[in-house]
Motif scaffolding. Structure first.
Motif, PDB file in Angstrom:
ATOM      1  N   SER A 227       0.826  -1.209   0.000  1.00  0.00           N
ATOM      2  CA  SER A 227       0.000   0.000   0.000  1.00  0.00           C
ATOM      3  C   SER A 227       0.860   1.257   0.000  1.00  0.00           C
ATOM      4  O   SER A 227       0.426   2.313  -0.472  1.00  0.00           O
ATOM      5  CB  SER A 227      -0.928  -0.003   1.215  1.00  0.00           C
ATOM      6  OG  SER A 227      -0.178  -0.134   2.417  1.00  0.00           O
ATOM      7  N   THR A 228       2.083   1.151   0.493  1.00  0.00           N
ATOM      8  CA  THR A 228       2.981   2.305   0.502  1.00  0.00           C
ATOM      9  C   THR A 228       3.364   2.727  -0.906  1.00  0.00           C
ATOM     10  O   THR A 228       3.687   3.895  -1.146  1.00  0.00           O
ATOM     11  CB  THR A 228       4.249   1.980   1.313  1.00  0.00           C
ATOM     12  OG1 THR A 228       3.869   1.465   2.583  1.00  0.00           O
ATOM     13  CG2 THR A 228       5.100   3.216   1.530  1.00  0.00           C
ATOM     14  N   ALA A 229       3.331   1.796  -1.878  1.00  0.00           N
ATOM     15  CA  ALA A 229       3.689   2.120  -3.254  1.00  0.00           C
ATOM     16  C   ALA A 229       2.741   3.154  -3.839  1.00  0.00           C
ATOM     17  O   ALA A 229       3.164   4.106  -4.508  1.00  0.00           O
ATOM     18  CB  ALA A 229       3.700   0.853  -4.104  1.00  0.00           C
ATOM     19  N   LEU A 292      16.073   2.195  -7.646  1.00  0.00           N
ATOM     20  CA  LEU A 292      15.758   1.432  -6.436  1.00  0.00           C
ATOM     21  C   LEU A 292      15.745  -0.070  -6.723  1.00  0.00           C
ATOM     22  O   LEU A 292      15.901  -0.880  -5.811  1.00  0.00           O
ATOM     23  CB  LEU A 292      14.399   1.862  -5.875  1.00  0.00           C
ATOM     24  CG  LEU A 292      14.335   3.270  -5.254  1.00  0.00           C
ATOM     25  CD1 LEU A 292      12.898   3.629  -4.916  1.00  0.00           C
ATOM     26  CD2 LEU A 292      15.195   3.346  -4.008  1.00  0.00           C
ATOM     27  N   SER A 293      15.574  -0.435  -7.988  1.00  0.00           N
ATOM     28  CA  SER A 293      15.609  -1.854  -8.351  1.00  0.00           C
ATOM     29  C   SER A 293      16.993  -2.452  -8.143  1.00  0.00           C
ATOM     30  O   SER A 293      17.133  -3.679  -8.041  1.00  0.00           O
ATOM     31  CB  SER A 293      15.173  -2.045  -9.806  1.00  0.00           C
ATOM     32  OG  SER A 293      16.014  -1.316 -10.681  1.00  0.00           O
ATOM     33  N   ALA A 294      18.019  -1.591  -8.083  1.00  0.00           N
ATOM     34  CA  ALA A 294      19.380  -2.084  -7.860  1.00  0.00           C
ATOM     35  C   ALA A 294      19.552  -2.675  -6.464  1.00  0.00           C
ATOM     36  O   ALA A 294      20.520  -3.393  -6.209  1.00  0.00           O
ATOM     37  CB  ALA A 294      20.398  -0.959  -8.072  1.00  0.00           C
ATOM     38  N   ILE A 302       9.188  -2.244  -6.866  1.00  0.00           N
ATOM     39  CA  ILE A 302       7.841  -1.888  -7.297  1.00  0.00           C
ATOM     40  C   ILE A 302       7.491  -0.473  -6.851  1.00  0.00           C
ATOM     41  O   ILE A 302       6.899   0.313  -7.606  1.00  0.00           O
ATOM     42  CB  ILE A 302       6.818  -2.899  -6.734  1.00  0.00           C
ATOM     43  CG1 ILE A 302       7.076  -4.293  -7.306  1.00  0.00           C
ATOM     44  CG2 ILE A 302       5.406  -2.447  -7.051  1.00  0.00           C
ATOM     45  CD1 ILE A 302       6.938  -4.385  -8.798  1.00  0.00           C
ATOM     46  N   MET A 303       7.865  -0.117  -5.626  1.00  0.00           N
ATOM     47  CA  MET A 303       7.599   1.237  -5.144  1.00  0.00           C
ATOM     48  C   MET A 303       8.286   2.272  -6.019  1.00  0.00           C
ATOM     49  O   MET A 303       7.686   3.283  -6.408  1.00  0.00           O
ATOM     50  CB  MET A 303       8.080   1.375  -3.692  1.00  0.00           C
ATOM     51  CG  MET A 303       7.223   0.648  -2.678  1.00  0.00           C
ATOM     52  SD  MET A 303       7.931   0.678  -1.010  1.00  0.00           S
ATOM     53  CE  MET A 303       7.913   2.430  -0.674  1.00  0.00           C
ATOM     54  N   GLY A 304       9.562   2.014  -6.344  1.00  0.00           N
ATOM     55  CA  GLY A 304      10.312   2.944  -7.175  1.00  0.00           C
ATOM     56  C   GLY A 304       9.739   3.067  -8.571  1.00  0.00           C
ATOM     57  O   GLY A 304       9.589   4.178  -9.105  1.00  0.00           O
ATOM     58  N   LEU A 305       9.400   1.945  -9.185  1.00  0.00           N
ATOM     59  CA  LEU A 305       8.862   1.971 -10.541  1.00  0.00           C
ATOM     60  C   LEU A 305       7.482   2.623 -10.577  1.00  0.00           C
ATOM     61  O   LEU A 305       7.141   3.324 -11.543  1.00  0.00           O
ATOM     62  CB  LEU A 305       8.796   0.552 -11.108  1.00  0.00           C
ATOM     63  CG  LEU A 305      10.149  -0.132 -11.359  1.00  0.00           C
ATOM     64  CD1 LEU A 305       9.949  -1.549 -11.868  1.00  0.00           C
ATOM     65  CD2 LEU A 305      10.994   0.672 -12.349  1.00  0.00           C
ATOM     66  N   SER A 599      12.987   0.831   7.773  1.00  0.00           N
ATOM     67  CA  SER A 599      14.211   0.317   7.156  1.00  0.00           C
ATOM     68  C   SER A 599      14.443   0.803   5.735  1.00  0.00           C
ATOM     69  O   SER A 599      15.587   1.029   5.331  1.00  0.00           O
ATOM     70  CB  SER A 599      14.196  -1.215   7.183  1.00  0.00           C
ATOM     71  OG  SER A 599      13.041  -1.711   6.555  1.00  0.00           O
ATOM     72  N   PHE A 600      13.377   0.995   4.958  1.00  0.00           N
ATOM     73  CA  PHE A 600      13.585   1.412   3.574  1.00  0.00           C
ATOM     74  C   PHE A 600      13.506   2.924   3.392  1.00  0.00           C
ATOM     75  O   PHE A 600      13.615   3.419   2.277  1.00  0.00           O
ATOM     76  CB  PHE A 600      12.581   0.716   2.641  1.00  0.00           C
ATOM     77  CG  PHE A 600      11.143   0.879   3.024  1.00  0.00           C
ATOM     78  CD1 PHE A 600      10.415   1.988   2.634  1.00  0.00           C
ATOM     79  CD2 PHE A 600      10.501  -0.097   3.764  1.00  0.00           C
ATOM     80  CE1 PHE A 600       9.084   2.138   2.984  1.00  0.00           C
ATOM     81  CE2 PHE A 600       9.164   0.029   4.119  1.00  0.00           C
ATOM     82  CZ  PHE A 600       8.455   1.153   3.719  1.00  0.00           C
ATOM     83  N   LEU A 601      13.317   3.670   4.486  1.00  0.00           N
ATOM     84  CA  LEU A 601      13.218   5.125   4.354  1.00  0.00           C
ATOM     85  C   LEU A 601      14.514   5.767   3.844  1.00  0.00           C
ATOM     86  O   LEU A 601      14.446   6.632   2.972  1.00  0.00           O
ATOM     87  CB  LEU A 601      12.782   5.751   5.683  1.00  0.00           C
ATOM     88  CG  LEU A 601      12.446   7.245   5.624  1.00  0.00           C
ATOM     89  CD1 LEU A 601      11.316   7.582   6.594  1.00  0.00           C
ATOM     90  CD2 LEU A 601      13.636   8.123   5.946  1.00  0.00           C
TER      91      LEU A 601
END
Length: 744
Positions: A227-229, A292-294, A302-305, A599-601
């Motif tokens: 849902s964050t995406a 972000l896929s790296a 998925i969030m980045g794309l 963690s991903f912030l």
């Protein structure tokens, strides 16, 4: 590139009806797909290959009844009573019988039989196991479970819900987010001195973000998505959509100050010049988000794309829909105020150095103040940012537990009750999974016994539950309760230590063992992201250097931009740690509890803020480059750049901060921390780094800022962001007949 964008802008202005109609049709189609054919969003953040996920995959394959989502129902007796009283026991029993009939429920434990009641007999819990995994438990089943607890509530018991199946859903569109958009409108109105002009960027941005977010919802039907995406796509898409439109509208109105300027020619030139900067800035944001896929982490990819796709749509909107709408507005966007016209006309006067640095312009005054003492400004600014960054040295990463949910949420209340009744470690229960497939049947029980004894001997373990074995005997699960909570560093050390100590006895018997559970999963995700962070930073820095070198045909300007970006990131992370990890100003920002940073912030902040920082760099420095290319005067170019772009860049930063700031007061702790980080990061980068440190550094560099080794100069393409290759201006305001044609 400027020539092609000029042609595109002129075409969009000429074919305005078809352009607007096409975008509106696309919005309707995507809205239908996104609302009727969307998938299910998850709140689970998983990383394939890490130990906790391997254990979950093993359970789903060989012990599915232990892999389902769990709703933990917590009962609390009123003051002065106990759960063991006959009336309370009867009410709890009746509620749990009803819970067993909820669709999808596999089993329900009873506190009276399992002994899951606190020592003072006031707090107890029952685990409701679903057939589906936690993220696939439907909301209808959760609602039915809540209704099943009516007998317990009628008996006066407090009933709260926790567990993996009861994660809170992220919701957006509340009053705070709406207020953020309203503030953005007022900033636009002040920056553009026109309500009509202020409304255009908002309308076009909303169309773009609508297409982007609804498109993401449709894609979620085919790809597992958090849902964050969608929240990130909304935040970033709305902010850049407004800003990109603002830059083009502002340039258009600046050109229309000249009464002889043709409207369509002005639109085309605005797209060619400001649009070139939009292209570079947009491509930079898209690449940063796609990078972000790296990290190799699917949910982050998925969030980045998703956000990158929304930004790409914002760029196309700015280059096509915005000029079409500007064409419909026609002469109504020409500045009418004599004061406003005189101010802008001074800026427009024939490229004169003296006219372009008019003392009455605040941008020029600010530039001159900075250039009087560039060394002092640089030292004070850098030291201030480093002080803000100091808390980041103690950065700890994790995923939010129920403790960080809003204090009035059932998840937070269940967390508090369990901690009160059973200790803080009860909310950090670990799951040790033993795969005994390769262990001879006769040795399995002794091996499990040694594993359990090893775990119990650890000084940070409060309790170990009896082993629970699959029907075929291949998989055994042990629940481990630490003494510390899920966000404690001691729990992280315990997980790492158990993985080292329980493996040898199992490995010697040719079996496998995993330390898993929600707490271990959060630790694994944090470790994975921490290891991916250095590579991601390198990718971002290299991309920035390449793109800015091409844009400005300089080596020192990209170097300065990258260093400034790193300072912004450090200061932004320091502020996040100070508020969310240290717990300062919790009441102001409605932070339920101090906890490790999501963690991903940091990765997300680096990706998004990098793109936005390069936006400001491109829009500000491109005007400096434009003046230097025309006059060769490096010092006046700094004042010119701030005079032409300072007001717009400041407005753009305030707009982004307003949009992001609205999400700070979202109830979801992840959305709240992302909104805070981006708000602080944008304000620091725009006003401290770009508007203050950049002019100081450029003043110290002088003409050397624009130098480029000749071999590299021949190698790099000339993208012509200054618009030098554009055709001659078309003069003459349209007569009555031409105005009539404009309405077609």
């Amino acid at each position: 590139m400027a020539g092609r964008l000029y042609a595109l802008g002129r075409w969009a202005a000429r074919c305005r009806g078809r352009v607007v109609g096409t975008w509106l049709l696309l919005l309707v189609v995507v809205a239908f797909l996104g609302t009727s054919l969307s998938g299910t969003l998850t709140t689970q953040f998983t990383v394939p290959g890490v130990e906790s996920q391997q254990a979950q995959d093993l359970l789903q394959q060989k012990f599915p009844e232990a892999a389902g989502g769990v709703a933990r129902v917590v009962f609390a007796a009123p003051h002065g009573t106990a759960l063991t009283a006959p009336a309370a026991r009867s009410a709890v029993s009746e509620s749990l019988k009803r819970a067993a009939g909820v669709p999808g429920v596999v089993s329900v434990s009873d506190p009276a039989k399992t002994g899951t009641v606190s020592k003072n007999r006031t707090i107890g819990y029952a685990d409701v196991l679903f057939r589906q995994t936690a993220s696939n438990v439907p909301q209808s089943a959760k609602d039915a479970l809540s209704r099943a607890m009516r007998p317990a509530r009628d008996a006066g018991l407090d009933v709260e819900f926790g567990g993996s199946a009861e994660n809170a859903k992220t919701k957006v569109g509340g009053p705070a987010e709406i207020i953020g958009v309203v503030i953005a409108f007022f900033v636009l109105a002040i920056a553009l001195s026109s309500l009509l002009a202020a409304g255009l960027p908002l309308v076009t941005a909303l169309i773009g973000v609508g297409i982007g977010v609804l498109g993401v919802m449709f894609v979620s039907r085919f790809v597992q998505m958090t849902s964050t995406a969608t929240v990130l796509a909304l935040m970033v898409g709305l902010a850049v959509g407004i800003d990109y439109a603002l830059f083009i509208v502002s340039r258009h109105r600046e050109q229309l100050v000249d009464p002889e300027t043709d409207v369509r020619d002005s639109i085309a030139r605005a797209v060619a010049t400001a649009g070139s900067a939009v292209c570079f800035a947009g491509v930079t944001v898209v690449i940063a988000l796609a990078a972000l896929s790296a990290t190799g982490i699917p949910f982050l990819t998925i969030m980045g794309l998703a956000a990158a796709g929304t930004v790409l749509i914002a760029v196309f909107i700015a280059l096509t829909l915005v000029p079409a709408v500007l064409s419909f507005a026609g002469e109504r966007l020409r500045p009418r105020s004599p004061r406003h016209g005189r101010l802008l006309r001074r800026r427009r006067t024939a490229g004169s150095a003296r006219a372009s640095t008019t003392p009455g312009d605040w941008g020029v005054a600010w530039a001159r103040m900075v250039m009087r003492a560039p060394v002092a400004v640089l030292v004070i600014g850098v030291l201030g940012l480093l002080v803000l960054a100091l808390p980041a040295l103690n950065l700890r990463l994790g995923l939010p537990s129920n403790e960080t949910q809003p204090v009035n949420s059932t998840q937070h209340r269940s967390y508090d009750l369990l901690s009160k009744g059973f200790g803080p470690g009860f909310n950090a229960t670990l799951t040790v999974v033993v795969d005994a497939t390769g262990i001879p049947v006769a040795q399995r029980k002794p091996v499990i016994g040694r594993v359990r004894a090893t775990i119990k001997d650890d000084h940070e373990v409060a309790a170990v539950a009896p082993p629970h074995t699959s029907p075929d005997g291949d998989v055994t699960v042990l629940a481990v309760v630490p003494k510390s909570g899920p966000d404690s560093a001691a729990t992280t050390h315990l997980v790492n230590r158990l993985r080292d100590t329980v493996e040898p006895p199992v490995a010697r018997a040719h079996g496998s063992v995993y330390v898993a559970g929600a707490t271990a999963g959060a630790i694994d995700v944090s470790a994975k992201l921490s290891s991916a962070l250095p590579l991601f930073i390198v990718i971002i820095v290299v991309l920035a250097a390449i793109l800015l070198t091409i844009a400005f045909r300089s080596l020192l300007v990209p170097l300065k931009a990258v260093i400034g970006f790193l300072l912004s990131i450090a200061a932004g992370l320091g502020a996040v740690v100070w508020v969310f990890q240290y717990g300062h100003l919790n009441s102001v920002f409605e932070v339920a509890a101090a906890a490790p940073v999501t963690s991903f912030l940091p990765v997300l902040l680096i990706g998004v803020l990098f793109g936005l920082a390069m936006d400001y760099e491109v829009f500000l420095v491109s005007r400096m480059r434009e003046h230097f290319a025309r006059t060769g005067n490096a010092k006046e170019a700094i004042a010119y750049g701030l005079a032409r772009s300072g007001r717009v860049v400041s407005a753009a930063a305030l707009i982004m901060a307003s949009v992001f700031g609205g999400f700070i007061f979202n109830k979801d702790p992840i959305t709240k921390s992302i909104g805070f980080a981006l708000t602080v990061g944008v304000l620091i980068d725009a006003f401290v780094v770009r508007m203050t440190l950049v002019p100081a550094v450029m003043a110290l560099l002088g003409r050397h800022a624009w130098s480029l080794p000749r071999p590299l100069e021949r190698l790099l393409p000339d993208v012509g962001m200054e618009g030098a290759s554009l055709p001659a201006r078309i003069s003459g305001r349209p007569g009555r007949g031409e105005k009539g044609r404009e309405r077609e």
